[in-house]
Design a protein around this motif. Structure first.
Motif, PDB file in Angstrom:
ATOM      1  N   VAL A  15      25.989 -25.847   8.230  1.00  8.71           N
ATOM      2  CA  VAL A  15      24.912 -26.616   8.852  1.00  8.71           C
ATOM      3  C   VAL A  15      25.218 -28.108   8.893  1.00  8.71           C
ATOM      4  CG1 VAL A  15      22.471 -27.236   8.672  1.00  8.71           C
ATOM      5  CG2 VAL A  15      23.165 -24.864   8.389  1.00  8.71           C
ATOM      6  N   PRO A  16      25.782 -28.705   7.821  1.00  6.17           N
ATOM      7  CA  PRO A  16      26.109 -30.128   7.932  1.00  6.17           C
ATOM      8  C   PRO A  16      27.049 -30.438   9.098  1.00  6.17           C
ATOM      9  CG  PRO A  16      26.093 -29.503   5.645  1.00  6.17           C
ATOM     10  CD  PRO A  16      25.973 -28.226   6.445  1.00  6.17           C
ATOM     11  N   GLU A  18      27.228 -28.841  12.063  1.00  8.11           N
ATOM     12  CA  GLU A  18      26.426 -28.793  13.286  1.00  8.11           C
ATOM     13  C   GLU A  18      25.524 -30.018  13.387  1.00  8.11           C
ATOM     14  OE1 GLU A  18      24.189 -25.167  13.078  1.00  8.11           O
ATOM     15  OE2 GLU A  18      25.985 -23.970  12.700  1.00  8.11           O
ATOM     16  N   THR A  19      24.911 -30.383  12.277  1.00 11.02           N
ATOM     17  CA  THR A  19      23.990 -31.520  12.246  1.00 11.02           C
ATOM     18  C   THR A  19      24.730 -32.821  12.499  1.00 11.02           C
ATOM     19  OG1 THR A  19      22.602 -30.276  10.698  1.00 11.02           O
ATOM     20  CG2 THR A  19      22.202 -32.637  10.864  1.00 11.02           C
ATOM     21  N   ALA A  20      25.878 -33.015  11.872  1.00  8.27           N
ATOM     22  CA  ALA A  20      26.664 -34.231  12.071  1.00  8.27           C
ATOM     23  C   ALA A  20      27.130 -34.349  13.517  1.00  8.27           C
ATOM     24  CB  ALA A  20      27.855 -34.260  11.120  1.00  8.27           C
ATOM     25  N   LYS A  21      27.565 -33.246  14.095  1.00  9.47           N
ATOM     26  CA  LYS A  21      28.017 -33.264  15.490  1.00  9.47           C
ATOM     27  C   LYS A  21      26.862 -33.674  16.404  1.00  9.47           C
ATOM     28  CE  LYS A  21      30.352 -30.469  18.945  1.00  9.47           C
ATOM     29  NZ  LYS A  21      30.991 -29.191  19.244  1.00  9.47           N
ATOM     30  N   ARG A  22      25.703 -33.090  16.190  1.00  4.84           N
ATOM     31  CA  ARG A  22      24.522 -33.404  17.017  1.00  4.84           C
ATOM     32  C   ARG A  22      24.102 -34.865  16.835  1.00  4.84           C
ATOM     33  NH1 ARG A  22      21.513 -34.852  19.912  1.00  4.84           N
ATOM     34  NH2 ARG A  22      19.498 -34.042  20.571  1.00  4.84           N
ATOM     35  N   LEU A  23      24.118 -35.354  15.586  1.00  7.52           N
ATOM     36  CA  LEU A  23      23.757 -36.745  15.318  1.00  7.52           C
ATOM     37  C   LEU A  23      24.744 -37.699  15.981  1.00  7.52           C
ATOM     38  CD1 LEU A  23      22.005 -38.896  13.991  1.00  7.52           C
ATOM     39  CD2 LEU A  23      23.343 -38.571  11.888  1.00  7.52           C
ATOM     40  N   HIS A  24      26.023 -37.408  15.885  1.00  2.84           N
ATOM     41  CA  HIS A  24      27.045 -38.253  16.511  1.00  2.84           C
ATOM     42  C   HIS A  24      26.795 -38.376  18.016  1.00  2.84           C
ATOM     43  CE1 HIS A  24      30.925 -40.121  17.267  1.00  2.84           C
ATOM     44  NE2 HIS A  24      31.165 -39.188  18.175  1.00  2.84           N
ATOM     45  N   VAL A  25      26.488 -37.257  18.673  1.00  5.50           N
ATOM     46  CA  VAL A  25      26.199 -37.277  20.105  1.00  5.50           C
ATOM     47  C   VAL A  25      24.986 -38.165  20.385  1.00  5.50           C
ATOM     48  CG1 VAL A  25      25.409 -35.853  22.046  1.00  5.50           C
ATOM     49  CG2 VAL A  25      27.297 -35.063  20.603  1.00  5.50           C
ATOM     50  N   ALA A  56      27.066 -33.873   3.400  1.00  4.46           N
ATOM     51  CA  ALA A  56      26.870 -33.416   2.023  1.00  4.46           C
ATOM     52  C   ALA A  56      26.812 -31.888   2.052  1.00  4.46           C
ATOM     53  CB  ALA A  56      25.585 -34.004   1.454  1.00  4.46           C
ATOM     54  N   LYS A  57      26.622 -31.294   0.913  1.00  5.60           N
ATOM     55  CA  LYS A  57      26.644 -29.829   0.813  1.00  5.60           C
ATOM     56  C   LYS A  57      25.601 -29.163   1.712  1.00  5.60           C
ATOM     57  CE  LYS A  57      26.406 -26.076  -2.508  1.00  5.60           C
ATOM     58  NZ  LYS A  57      26.208 -25.712  -3.910  1.00  5.60           N
ATOM     59  N   ASP A  58      24.381 -29.709   1.722  1.00  8.71           N
ATOM     60  CA  ASP A  58      23.302 -29.052   2.463  1.00  8.71           C
ATOM     61  C   ASP A  58      22.567 -29.966   3.435  1.00  8.71           C
ATOM     62  OD1 ASP A  58      22.026 -30.626   0.600  1.00  8.71           O
ATOM     63  OD2 ASP A  58      20.604 -29.091  -0.022  1.00  8.71           O
ATOM     64  N   HIS A  59      23.117 -31.151   3.702  1.00 10.52           N
ATOM     65  CA  HIS A  59      22.476 -32.082   4.636  1.00 10.52           C
ATOM     66  C   HIS A  59      23.484 -33.114   5.125  1.00 10.52           C
ATOM     67  CE1 HIS A  59      22.229 -34.421   0.880  1.00 10.52           C
ATOM     68  NE2 HIS A  59      22.211 -35.484   1.665  1.00 10.52           N
ATOM     69  N   VAL A  60      23.032 -33.932   6.051  1.00  9.98           N
ATOM     70  CA  VAL A  60      23.797 -35.097   6.515  1.00  9.98           C
ATOM     71  C   VAL A  60      22.967 -36.324   6.187  1.00  9.98           C
ATOM     72  CG1 VAL A  60      24.679 -36.327   8.539  1.00  9.98           C
ATOM     73  CG2 VAL A  60      25.012 -33.860   8.339  1.00  9.98           C
ATOM     74  N   THR A  61      23.580 -37.277   5.530  1.00  7.78           N
ATOM     75  CA  THR A  61      22.914 -38.548   5.261  1.00  7.78           C
ATOM     76  C   THR A  61      23.066 -39.430   6.487  1.00  7.78           C
ATOM     77  OG1 THR A  61      23.362 -38.388   2.901  1.00  7.78           O
ATOM     78  CG2 THR A  61      22.883 -40.577   3.770  1.00  7.78           C
ATOM     79  N   PHE A  62      21.936 -39.911   7.003  1.00  5.96           N
ATOM     80  CA  PHE A  62      21.887 -40.827   8.136  1.00  5.96           C
ATOM     81  C   PHE A  62      21.382 -42.141   7.561  1.00  5.96           C
ATOM     82  CE2 PHE A  62      19.426 -41.593  12.378  1.00  5.96           C
ATOM     83  CZ  PHE A  62      20.402 -42.443  12.842  1.00  5.96           C
ATOM     84  N   GLY A  63      22.318 -43.068   7.275  1.00 10.34           N
ATOM     85  CA  GLY A  63      21.987 -44.286   6.551  1.00 10.34           C
ATOM     86  C   GLY A  63      22.020 -45.526   7.405  1.00 10.34           C
ATOM     87  N   PHE A  64      21.203 -46.509   7.018  1.00  5.70           N
ATOM     88  CA  PHE A  64      21.115 -47.789   7.716  1.00  5.70           C
ATOM     89  C   PHE A  64      21.309 -48.928   6.739  1.00  5.70           C
ATOM     90  CE2 PHE A  64      19.042 -44.903  10.500  1.00  5.70           C
ATOM     91  CZ  PHE A  64      19.339 -45.362  11.765  1.00  5.70           C
ATOM     92  N   TRP A  65      22.213 -49.848   7.078  1.00  7.16           N
ATOM     93  CA  TRP A  65      22.467 -50.990   6.197  1.00  7.16           C
ATOM     94  C   TRP A  65      21.227 -51.865   6.023  1.00  7.16           C
ATOM     95  CZ3 TRP A  65      26.740 -48.546   7.775  1.00  7.16           C
ATOM     96  CH2 TRP A  65      27.781 -48.474   6.846  1.00  7.16           C
ATOM     97  N   ARG A  66      20.438 -52.009   7.045  1.00  8.33           N
ATOM     98  CA  ARG A  66      19.217 -52.806   6.956  1.00  8.33           C
ATOM     99  C   ARG A  66      17.987 -51.895   6.866  1.00  8.33           C
ATOM    100  NH1 ARG A  66      20.753 -57.755   6.955  1.00  8.33           N
ATOM    101  NH2 ARG A  66      22.442 -58.510   8.264  1.00  8.33           N
ATOM    102  N   GLY A  67      18.170 -50.761   6.276  1.00  7.96           N
ATOM    103  CA  GLY A  67      17.138 -49.735   6.207  1.00  7.96           C
ATOM    104  C   GLY A  67      15.859 -50.140   5.495  1.00  7.96           C
ATOM    105  N   THR A  68      15.943 -50.999   4.489  1.00  9.55           N
ATOM    106  CA  THR A  68      14.710 -51.389   3.799  1.00  9.55           C
ATOM    107  C   THR A  68      13.796 -52.196   4.722  1.00  9.55           C
ATOM    108  OG1 THR A  68      15.749 -53.339   2.798  1.00  9.55           O
ATOM    109  CG2 THR A  68      15.697 -51.317   1.479  1.00  9.55           C
ATOM    110  N   ASP A  69      14.344 -52.770   5.778  1.00  5.57           N
ATOM    111  CA  ASP A  69      13.526 -53.454   6.780  1.00  5.57           C
ATOM    112  C   ASP A  69      12.983 -52.472   7.821  1.00  5.57           C
ATOM    113  OD1 ASP A  69      13.924 -56.027   5.726  1.00  5.57           O
ATOM    114  OD2 ASP A  69      15.746 -56.330   6.904  1.00  5.57           O
ATOM    115  N   THR A  93      18.904 -30.015   9.301  1.00  2.61           N
ATOM    116  CA  THR A  93      19.221 -29.147  10.441  1.00  2.61           C
ATOM    117  C   THR A  93      19.268 -30.004  11.701  1.00  2.61           C
ATOM    118  OG1 THR A  93      16.960 -28.624  11.146  1.00  2.61           O
ATOM    119  CG2 THR A  93      17.895 -27.260   9.378  1.00  2.61           C
ATOM    120  N   ILE A  94      19.770 -29.419  12.776  1.00  6.94           N
ATOM    121  CA  ILE A  94      19.795 -30.156  14.038  1.00  6.94           C
ATOM    122  C   ILE A  94      18.370 -30.411  14.533  1.00  6.94           C
ATOM    123  CG2 ILE A  94      22.105 -29.428  14.711  1.00  6.94           C
ATOM    124  CD1 ILE A  94      20.811 -27.408  16.621  1.00  6.94           C
TER     125      ILE A  94
END
Length: 121
Positions: A15-16, A18-25, A56-69, A93-94
């Protein structure tokens, strides 16, 4: 050694992957971002680092450098544990990926880079 975001994503499984591929697109469809592999995972930039994806094992981390804002833009956003302004969303998941929401988050990250400069400098 991983050289491109696509190389990194093709090295994931389950699943990670599939999810990473979809997020990249979705990320590349926003326009204006360039991708590279830095620190072992894809980093997306526009006027500096905007976001990342990391499998990661069961997910994809989608992180933002300025995320706290950006915590108020998505209820799934969690503050990172480090010193910086990093915050992230765990995509399991996707179906967790909404193109319009990805575009809103990326646009805010780019805007914050314009206002504050590259978060890595």
């Amino acid at each position: 050694m991983t050289k491109t975001a696509n190389d990194y994503i093709s090295g994931l499984s389950g699943v990670p992957a599939e999810t990473a591929k979809r997020l990249h697109v979705a990320l590349m469809a926003t326009g204006g971002l360039t991708d590279l592999v830095k620190w072992g995972h894809p980093v997306y930039q526009a006027g500096g680092a905007v976001c990342l994806l990391k499998g990661a094992k069961d997910h994809v981390t989608f992180g933002f450098w300025r995320g706290t804002d950006m915590l108020d833009l998505d209820p799934r956003m969690e503050k990172g544990g480090g010193k910086g302004d990093m915050a992230f969303i765990r995509l399991r998941t996707i179906d967790d990926i909404d193109d319009a929401q990805v575009a809103r988050l990326v646009a805010k990250g780019i805007e914050l880079n314009r206002l504050k400069g590259d978060p890595l400098k």
